[in-house]
Design a protein around this motif. Structure first.
Motif, PDB file in Angstrom:
ATOM      1  N   VAL A  28     -25.254 -12.149  29.795  1.00 52.49           N
ATOM      2  CA  VAL A  28     -24.088 -11.270  29.930  1.00 52.49           C
ATOM      3  C   VAL A  28     -23.445 -11.106  28.551  1.00 52.49           C
ATOM      4  O   VAL A  28     -23.278 -12.074  27.816  1.00 52.49           O
ATOM      5  CB  VAL A  28     -23.075 -11.850  30.954  1.00 52.49           C
ATOM      6  N   SER A  29     -23.106  -9.881  28.215  1.00 56.43           N
ATOM      7  CA  SER A  29     -22.474  -9.628  26.917  1.00 56.43           C
ATOM      8  C   SER A  29     -21.082 -10.246  26.894  1.00 56.43           C
ATOM      9  O   SER A  29     -20.360 -10.209  27.892  1.00 56.43           O
ATOM     10  CB  SER A  29     -22.352  -8.121  26.676  1.00 56.43           C
ATOM     11  N   THR A  30     -20.705 -10.803  25.747  1.00 56.84           N
ATOM     12  CA  THR A  30     -19.362 -11.383  25.616  1.00 56.84           C
ATOM     13  C   THR A  30     -18.388 -10.366  25.013  1.00 56.84           C
ATOM     14  O   THR A  30     -17.312 -10.720  24.563  1.00 56.84           O
ATOM     15  CB  THR A  30     -19.385 -12.660  24.758  1.00 56.84           C
ATOM     16  N   TYR A  31     -18.782  -9.088  25.029  1.00 54.46           N
ATOM     17  CA  TYR A  31     -17.864  -8.028  24.605  1.00 54.46           C
ATOM     18  C   TYR A  31     -16.724  -7.940  25.609  1.00 54.46           C
ATOM     19  O   TYR A  31     -16.946  -7.916  26.816  1.00 54.46           O
ATOM     20  CB  TYR A  31     -18.610  -6.685  24.540  1.00 54.46           C
ATOM     21  N   MET A  32     -15.481  -7.913  25.092  1.00 55.85           N
ATOM     22  CA  MET A  32     -14.307  -7.954  25.965  1.00 55.85           C
ATOM     23  C   MET A  32     -13.514  -6.656  25.982  1.00 55.85           C
ATOM     24  O   MET A  32     -12.511  -6.550  26.658  1.00 55.85           O
ATOM     25  CB  MET A  32     -13.357  -9.073  25.504  1.00 55.85           C
ATOM     26  N   GLY A  33     -13.942  -5.678  25.158  1.00 51.19           N
ATOM     27  CA  GLY A  33     -13.126  -4.472  25.008  1.00 51.19           C
ATOM     28  C   GLY A  33     -12.177  -4.635  23.833  1.00 51.19           C
ATOM     29  O   GLY A  33     -12.034  -5.731  23.273  1.00 51.19           O
ATOM     30  N   ASN A  34     -11.536  -3.547  23.447  1.00 49.02           N
ATOM     31  CA  ASN A  34     -10.575  -3.570  22.334  1.00 49.02           C
ATOM     32  C   ASN A  34     -11.163  -4.136  21.038  1.00 49.02           C
ATOM     33  O   ASN A  34     -10.461  -4.770  20.254  1.00 49.02           O
ATOM     34  CB  ASN A  34      -9.313  -4.354  22.712  1.00 49.02           C
ATOM     35  N   GLY A  35     -12.471  -3.914  20.827  1.00 51.44           N
ATOM     36  CA  GLY A  35     -13.086  -4.346  19.581  1.00 51.44           C
ATOM     37  C   GLY A  35     -13.318  -5.838  19.460  1.00 51.44           C
ATOM     38  O   GLY A  35     -13.531  -6.359  18.371  1.00 51.44           O
ATOM     39  N   LEU A  36     -13.294  -6.546  20.598  1.00 49.07           N
ATOM     40  CA  LEU A  36     -13.393  -8.007  20.581  1.00 49.07           C
ATOM     41  C   LEU A  36     -14.653  -8.499  21.290  1.00 49.07           C
ATOM     42  O   LEU A  36     -14.973  -8.061  22.396  1.00 49.07           O
ATOM     43  CB  LEU A  36     -12.177  -8.612  21.293  1.00 49.07           C
ATOM     44  N   ALA A  37     -15.350  -9.428  20.636  1.00 50.45           N
ATOM     45  CA  ALA A  37     -16.421 -10.182  21.294  1.00 50.45           C
ATOM     46  C   ALA A  37     -16.092 -11.661  21.137  1.00 50.45           C
ATOM     47  O   ALA A  37     -15.563 -12.082  20.103  1.00 50.45           O
ATOM     48  CB  ALA A  37     -17.775  -9.870  20.674  1.00 50.45           C
ATOM     49  N   ILE A  38     -16.375 -12.434  22.171  1.00 54.43           N
ATOM     50  CA  ILE A  38     -16.055 -13.872  22.138  1.00 54.43           C
ATOM     51  C   ILE A  38     -17.291 -14.702  22.474  1.00 54.43           C
ATOM     52  O   ILE A  38     -17.400 -15.262  23.564  1.00 54.43           O
ATOM     53  CB  ILE A  38     -14.903 -14.206  23.115  1.00 54.43           C
ATOM     54  N   PRO A  39     -18.232 -14.752  21.526  1.00 55.44           N
ATOM     55  CA  PRO A  39     -19.463 -15.500  21.808  1.00 55.44           C
ATOM     56  C   PRO A  39     -19.201 -16.983  22.061  1.00 55.44           C
ATOM     57  O   PRO A  39     -18.371 -17.596  21.391  1.00 55.44           O
ATOM     58  CB  PRO A  39     -20.293 -15.304  20.548  1.00 55.44           C
ATOM     59  N   HIS A  40     -19.876 -17.520  23.047  1.00 50.80           N
ATOM     60  CA  HIS A  40     -19.807 -18.951  23.344  1.00 50.80           C
ATOM     61  C   HIS A  40     -21.091 -19.339  24.058  1.00 50.80           C
ATOM     62  O   HIS A  40     -21.834 -18.479  24.512  1.00 50.80           O
ATOM     63  CB  HIS A  40     -18.565 -19.294  24.187  1.00 50.80           C
ATOM     64  N   GLY A  41     -21.342 -20.623  24.133  1.00 46.72           N
ATOM     65  CA  GLY A  41     -22.591 -21.117  24.698  1.00 46.72           C
ATOM     66  C   GLY A  41     -22.622 -21.059  26.210  1.00 46.72           C
ATOM     67  O   GLY A  41     -21.632 -20.714  26.857  1.00 46.72           O
ATOM     68  N   THR A  42     -23.755 -21.421  26.760  1.00 46.02           N
ATOM     69  CA  THR A  42     -23.914 -21.472  28.210  1.00 46.02           C
ATOM     70  C   THR A  42     -23.469 -22.842  28.722  1.00 46.02           C
ATOM     71  O   THR A  42     -23.359 -23.793  27.958  1.00 46.02           O
ATOM     72  CB  THR A  42     -25.400 -21.256  28.581  1.00 46.02           C
TER      73      THR A  42
END
Length: 143
Positions: free
Chosen positions: A50-64
């Protein structure tokens, strides 16, 4: 619980690939003593699901969830790419890497989501000239 220091914040005039952004997020978290270097693979696995793109130009990558043993401490990395990142087709400016011990990542995630849901806050974060200015704006997230 302090999860962010000025040394964990970077501003780049240019852009990056998603892969390079994931690696930089990991490198910052490794330097902070928060994760093992293999955490980048955990971030890649998460993006494949699943993409960690959150909208408003933000991505919040984190592990599983399966890779919790790679997390040594809770911390954030904050990188702003003024040239942008193509995040699996979505335009991203802010890449905020998250390492959270136990359930701490949920609290951190909600604080970031609140901050980035406010257009005025996003505008201020985008206009900040230095890591110090960004750090001040992110103080609420730092707990």
């Amino acid at each position: 619980m302090s999860v962010l220091s000025i040394g964990q914040i970077r501003i780049h005039a240019g852009g990056a690939t998603q892969e390079a952004a994931l690696q930089e997020a990991t490198d910052i978290l490794v330097s902070a003593g928060a994760v093992a270097p293999a955490y980048v693979d955990a971030m890649r696995q998460r993006e494949e699901t699943v993409s960690t793109y959150m909208g408003n130009g933000l991505a919040i990558p984190h592990g599983t969830n399966e890779t919790k043993e790679l997390i040594l401490d809770s911390a954030l990395s904050v990188v702003r790419y003024d040239g942008g990142v193509d995040w699996a087709g979505d335009p991203v400016t802010f890449v905020i890497g998250i390492a959270g011990r136990g359930e701490e990542h949920l609290e951190i995630l909600s604080q970031i989501a609140i901050l980035f849901s406010d257009d005025d806050d996003v505008e201020r974060l985008t206009a900040a000239q230095t890591p110090e200015e960004l750090y001040a704006l992110l103080a609420d997230v730092n707990g």
